[in-house]
Each structure stands twice: as C-alpha cells, then as structure tokens.
Design a protein around this motif. Structure first.
Motif, PDB file in Angstrom:
ATOM      1  N   PRO A 118       0.658  -1.295  -0.163  1.00  0.00           N
ATOM      2  CA  PRO A 118      -0.024   0.058  -0.002  1.00  0.00           C
ATOM      3  C   PRO A 118       0.706   1.188   0.147  1.00  0.00           C
ATOM      4  O   PRO A 118       2.025   1.289   0.213  1.00  0.00           O
ATOM      5  CB  PRO A 118      -0.879  -0.212   1.231  1.00  0.00           C
ATOM      6  CG  PRO A 118       0.372  -0.938   2.165  1.00  0.00           C
ATOM      7  CD  PRO A 118       0.909  -1.759   1.244  1.00  0.00           C
ATOM      8  N   LEU A 119       0.222   2.419  -0.390  1.00  0.00           N
ATOM      9  CA  LEU A 119       0.554   3.589  -0.012  1.00  0.00           C
ATOM     10  C   LEU A 119       0.260   4.127   1.554  1.00  0.00           C
ATOM     11  O   LEU A 119      -1.018   3.917   1.863  1.00  0.00           O
ATOM     12  CB  LEU A 119      -0.100   4.882  -0.779  1.00  0.00           C
ATOM     13  CG  LEU A 119       0.342   6.342  -0.659  1.00  0.00           C
ATOM     14  CD1 LEU A 119       1.624   6.741  -0.550  1.00  0.00           C
ATOM     15  CD2 LEU A 119      -0.767   7.326  -1.416  1.00  0.00           C
ATOM     16  N   VAL A 120       1.185   4.407   2.280  1.00  0.00           N
ATOM     17  CA  VAL A 120       0.818   4.398   3.732  1.00  0.00           C
ATOM     18  C   VAL A 120       1.344   5.975   4.143  1.00  0.00           C
ATOM     19  O   VAL A 120       2.378   6.473   3.966  1.00  0.00           O
ATOM     20  CB  VAL A 120       1.698   3.527   4.792  1.00  0.00           C
ATOM     21  CG1 VAL A 120       1.374   3.932   6.109  1.00  0.00           C
ATOM     22  CG2 VAL A 120       1.558   2.166   4.303  1.00  0.00           C
ATOM     23  N   VAL A 121       0.306   6.842   4.620  1.00  0.00           N
ATOM     24  CA  VAL A 121       0.516   8.269   4.853  1.00  0.00           C
ATOM     25  C   VAL A 121      -0.648   8.744   5.801  1.00  0.00           C
ATOM     26  O   VAL A 121      -1.620   8.151   6.107  1.00  0.00           O
ATOM     27  CB  VAL A 121       0.112   9.150   3.437  1.00  0.00           C
ATOM     28  CG1 VAL A 121       1.182   9.016   2.321  1.00  0.00           C
ATOM     29  CG2 VAL A 121      -1.321   8.677   2.804  1.00  0.00           C
ATOM     30  N   ASN A 122      -0.424  10.037   6.363  1.00  0.00           N
ATOM     31  CA  ASN A 122      -1.471  10.406   7.318  1.00  0.00           C
ATOM     32  C   ASN A 122      -2.074  11.338   6.532  1.00  0.00           C
ATOM     33  O   ASN A 122      -2.110  11.256   5.279  1.00  0.00           O
ATOM     34  CB  ASN A 122      -0.512  11.234   8.349  1.00  0.00           C
ATOM     35  CG  ASN A 122       0.198  12.449   8.137  1.00  0.00           C
ATOM     36  OD1 ASN A 122       0.001  13.015   6.785  1.00  0.00           O
ATOM     37  ND2 ASN A 122       1.267  12.806   8.654  1.00  0.00           N
TER      38      ASN A 122
ATOM     39  N   ALA B  40     -13.353  15.350   3.862  1.00  0.00           N
ATOM     40  CA  ALA B  40     -13.055  14.197   4.855  1.00  0.00           C
ATOM     41  C   ALA B  40     -12.288  13.286   4.434  1.00  0.00           C
ATOM     42  O   ALA B  40     -12.083  12.983   3.166  1.00  0.00           O
ATOM     43  CB  ALA B  40     -14.262  13.691   5.272  1.00  0.00           C
ATOM     44  N   GLU B  41     -11.375  12.466   5.240  1.00  0.00           N
ATOM     45  CA  GLU B  41     -10.303  11.526   5.033  1.00  0.00           C
ATOM     46  C   GLU B  41     -11.204  10.501   4.175  1.00  0.00           C
ATOM     47  O   GLU B  41     -10.399   9.946   3.130  1.00  0.00           O
ATOM     48  CB  GLU B  41      -9.750  10.959   6.023  1.00  0.00           C
ATOM     49  CG  GLU B  41      -8.708  11.993   6.836  1.00  0.00           C
ATOM     50  CD  GLU B  41      -9.583  13.097   7.819  1.00  0.00           C
ATOM     51  OE1 GLU B  41     -10.662  12.796   8.167  1.00  0.00           O
ATOM     52  OE2 GLU B  41      -8.823  13.995   8.449  1.00  0.00           O
TER      53      GLU B  41
ATOM     54  N   ILE C  73      -4.384   5.145   5.615  1.00  0.00           N
ATOM     55  CA  ILE C  73      -4.437   6.487   5.984  1.00  0.00           C
ATOM     56  C   ILE C  73      -4.367   6.542   7.521  1.00  0.00           C
ATOM     57  O   ILE C  73      -5.339   6.306   7.907  1.00  0.00           O
ATOM     58  CB  ILE C  73      -5.449   7.542   5.498  1.00  0.00           C
ATOM     59  CG1 ILE C  73      -5.192   7.821   3.922  1.00  0.00           C
ATOM     60  CG2 ILE C  73      -5.230   8.894   6.007  1.00  0.00           C
ATOM     61  CD1 ILE C  73      -6.345   8.431   3.197  1.00  0.00           C
ATOM     62  N   THR C  74      -3.346   6.844   8.088  1.00  0.00           N
ATOM     63  CA  THR C  74      -3.122   6.920   9.380  1.00  0.00           C
ATOM     64  C   THR C  74      -3.698   8.172  10.072  1.00  0.00           C
ATOM     65  O   THR C  74      -3.641   9.227   9.513  1.00  0.00           O
ATOM     66  CB  THR C  74      -1.967   6.710  10.130  1.00  0.00           C
ATOM     67  OG1 THR C  74      -0.991   7.964   9.414  1.00  0.00           O
ATOM     68  CG2 THR C  74      -1.144   5.557   9.713  1.00  0.00           C
ATOM     69  N   LEU C  75      -4.526   8.106  11.357  1.00  0.00           N
ATOM     70  CA  LEU C  75      -5.413   9.304  11.584  1.00  0.00           C
ATOM     71  C   LEU C  75      -5.019   9.299  13.147  1.00  0.00           C
ATOM     72  O   LEU C  75      -5.869  10.024  14.047  1.00  0.00           O
ATOM     73  CB  LEU C  75      -6.721   8.790  11.738  1.00  0.00           C
ATOM     74  CG  LEU C  75      -7.326   8.533  10.029  1.00  0.00           C
ATOM     75  CD1 LEU C  75      -8.889   8.169  10.241  1.00  0.00           C
ATOM     76  CD2 LEU C  75      -7.204   9.933   9.286  1.00  0.00           C
ATOM     77  N   GLY C  76      -3.845   9.111  13.718  1.00  0.00           N
ATOM     78  CA  GLY C  76      -3.334   9.210  15.182  1.00  0.00           C
ATOM     79  C   GLY C  76      -4.253   8.593  15.883  1.00  0.00           C
ATOM     80  O   GLY C  76      -4.738   7.499  15.834  1.00  0.00           O
ATOM     81  N   ALA C  77      -4.978   9.317  17.026  1.00  0.00           N
ATOM     82  CA  ALA C  77      -5.723   8.769  17.926  1.00  0.00           C
ATOM     83  C   ALA C  77      -7.170   8.381  17.431  1.00  0.00           C
ATOM     84  O   ALA C  77      -7.781   7.673  18.212  1.00  0.00           O
ATOM     85  CB  ALA C  77      -6.129  10.058  19.023  1.00  0.00           C
ATOM     86  N   ASN C  78      -7.439   8.540  16.052  1.00  0.00           N
ATOM     87  CA  ASN C  78      -8.709   8.199  15.523  1.00  0.00           C
ATOM     88  C   ASN C  78      -8.492   6.748  14.712  1.00  0.00           C
ATOM     89  O   ASN C  78      -9.228   6.415  14.003  1.00  0.00           O
ATOM     90  CB  ASN C  78      -9.233   9.173  14.565  1.00  0.00           C
ATOM     91  CG  ASN C  78      -9.817  10.160  15.575  1.00  0.00           C
ATOM     92  OD1 ASN C  78     -10.415  10.106  16.452  1.00  0.00           O
ATOM     93  ND2 ASN C  78      -9.435  11.639  14.867  1.00  0.00           N
ATOM     94  N   GLY C  79      -7.464   6.125  14.761  1.00  0.00           N
ATOM     95  CA  GLY C  79      -6.964   5.097  14.070  1.00  0.00           C
ATOM     96  C   GLY C  79      -6.324   5.034  12.650  1.00  0.00           C
ATOM     97  O   GLY C  79      -5.381   5.823  12.322  1.00  0.00           O
TER      98      GLY C  79
END
Length: 300
Positions: A176-180, A201-202, A219-225
C-alpha cells in the motif's frame, strides 16, 4: 547463517537531537527545554527496526557519514540484527533531525539530510538486488526511490513522508501507500495536477486516491485509528488503541515497519494494520523513536 530477507528498507538514517519542553516555541521565540536526548532515528532506519522487531528478517540500505554520529545512527539496528552490509559510508555527514517535543506529546522536526542525500538512483542501482517486500519513504532523493521500485521483486510499501514530487506511474506502484491525513491530501493534489489541497473528509480523500488506481492505501489518523482501502473492497476505518501518549516521534514509522513485517508473514492488509496500530501504540508511551519500540511481542 543469514535468514532470507523478508523486508528491505531503502531510506534514511539520522541521529535525533530531541529537546523536551513544556511547550513548543512560536516564531522568533526562545523556550527553555527541560532536557535533551541524542538517539538514533531517520524514517528508513526507524522502519527497519520496527520491521525487525515485528518479526521479519530485515535489511536496511542507506548511507551514513564517517563520523561519530554514524555509530549512534546504526547502533540499535545492529543490536537487533538488521542486516547492514549495504549501508554506504560517505564523505557527507550522518543525517541529523532536530526535534522539539512538548508536554502534550506534540512535536516539530527539522531534518538535515547529510548522507541521506547520497541515496540516489545511481547508488541504489549499485547496491544490487532487493529481496522481499520493499519499504520506501520521502527522506531520500526521488531518483533513489524510483530505482528501488524498478528493482523490486515483491510488493512495495510507500510511506511518502515527507511528500516529494514523484511521477504518477511510481505513485501507483505502492501497495500500500501509507500516509497520514495531511500527506494524503498533498498526494491527491499531485495526482490531480492541482495547486489546491483538498480539505474534504479523509474517507473522501481515500476514495479519490483509490479512484486514481492505487492498489491499496492506509491513511493513519493518530488517535482516530486508520483507514484501510483496497481495490474491490469498501474502505474500512480501524479504531486506535487508547493510550496516554508522551512522545509521538517515530510512531508513524513504527506503524509502517510493522505493516510491512506482517504483510511479509502472510497477513492481509487490514490484519497487518490492526497489529501495526497496537505496535505503534506501545511506542508513544515512551520518549524517543527507536528506543520506544517494543523489544517483545508478548503484549501484542
């Protein structure tokens, strides 16, 4: 005997100089720090250590200087058994990251590339064959990223952080592409050929990225998983593990390295992301990047 390599990281290695303080300074402001730490870092090296600790036989390909910082930069990788035979020693100094961390675990980071700037296409081609899953980031020249992708024989995990210019055909090699969420919006603008950055929205941004032809996306979302998307499947939102964060430095790298390790061991992307979320959650509960990575998987 060297175990067959399951994950190869081509990327950056730095020494992190981290100042701990009550709050981050504003423009032109001086703030007294409580303490500082000198520790290994760099997105590539961090991800290599995470992949190794998450259970994959890992090789790191990069560059350091011929200075005392090089021993700090590679020390924990060497200690944990990451293969380092193809790390070049250059006349450029070892890369340095200057990090400020406040009492709420927020950070700001300035990176001096140093030897990482020599991980060019020519250098990557000279390094030879790439084994296993390939992991890349944005802290080396684009030519090095592209040469590594051209040499890959397995799937490619691309963590394009920081976001640098990369041709569409290469962006679409990510699986995958892994990004915030911020990086996702910047990459969408690249693919759209737009100068404006989406504020949607994400999940909308994720769908638009997938519509461009990505095989898979996290897509990483910090405290939102995180959001996980794969062609032919609905976008999933996976919850985060709830912990008290003291320092988020290197958490995204821990996540990416752990995802690659679990993919190499046969898990699907959602399973790998769930594991990686737990792995990364352990890292934010201690200061530093590599020093905070779990040395045992018993609690995972």
């Amino acid at each position: 005997m060297q175990q067959d390599i399951q994950v190869t990281i081509v990327g950056s290695s730095n020494v992190d100089i981290t100042a701990l303080m009550a709050r981050l300074p504003g423009p032109g402001e001086t703030v007294l720090a409580d303490s500082y730490q000198l520790s290994p870092g760099g997105k590539g090296a961090n991800q290599a250590l995470a992949a190794q600790l998450a259970g994959a036989a890992t090789e790191f390909i990069g560059a350091v200087g011929q200075d005392s910082h090089s021993e700090v930069a590679l020390g924990q990788l060497d200690e944990e058994g990451v293969k380092l035979d193809r790390v070049a020693r250059t006349i450029e100094p070892t890369g340095v990251a200057i990090i400020q961390v406040d009492s709420g675990a927020e950070n700001s980071i300035a990176v001096v590339s140093g030897a990482n700037s020599t991980v060019t296409g020519e250098a990557v081609k000279a390094a030879g064959a790439i084994e296993g899953i390939l992991v890349l980031q944005g802290e080396i020249p684009a030519s090095g990223i592209k040469a590594a992708m051209d040499a890959a024989t397995d799937r490619i995990v691309l963590n394009l952080a920081p976001v640098i210019e990369l041709e569409r055909d290469y962006l679409l090699k990510a699986n995958p592409l892994v990004v915030n969420e911020h990086e996702a919006a910047l990459i969408l603008a690249q693919l759209d050929g737009s100068e404006s950055i989406s504020t949607e929205a994400e999940p909308v941004i994720a769908q638009k990225l997938m519509d461009h032809g990505l095989a898979s996306l996290v897509i990483t979302l910090g405290a939102n998983g995180c959001l996980v998307a794969e062609q032919g499947s609905e976008i999933q939102q996976l919850p985060a593990v709830k912990v008290k964060a003291v320092d988020t430095t290197g958490a995204g790298d821990a996540f990416t390295g752990a995802v690659a390790a679990r993919l190499a061991q046969g898990e699907d992307l959602a399973e790998a992301a769930v594991f990686a979320g737990r792995f990364a959650a352990l890292t934010v509960q201690a200061h530093g990047a590599q020093a905070s990575y779990p040395r045992s998987l018993e609690n995972l």
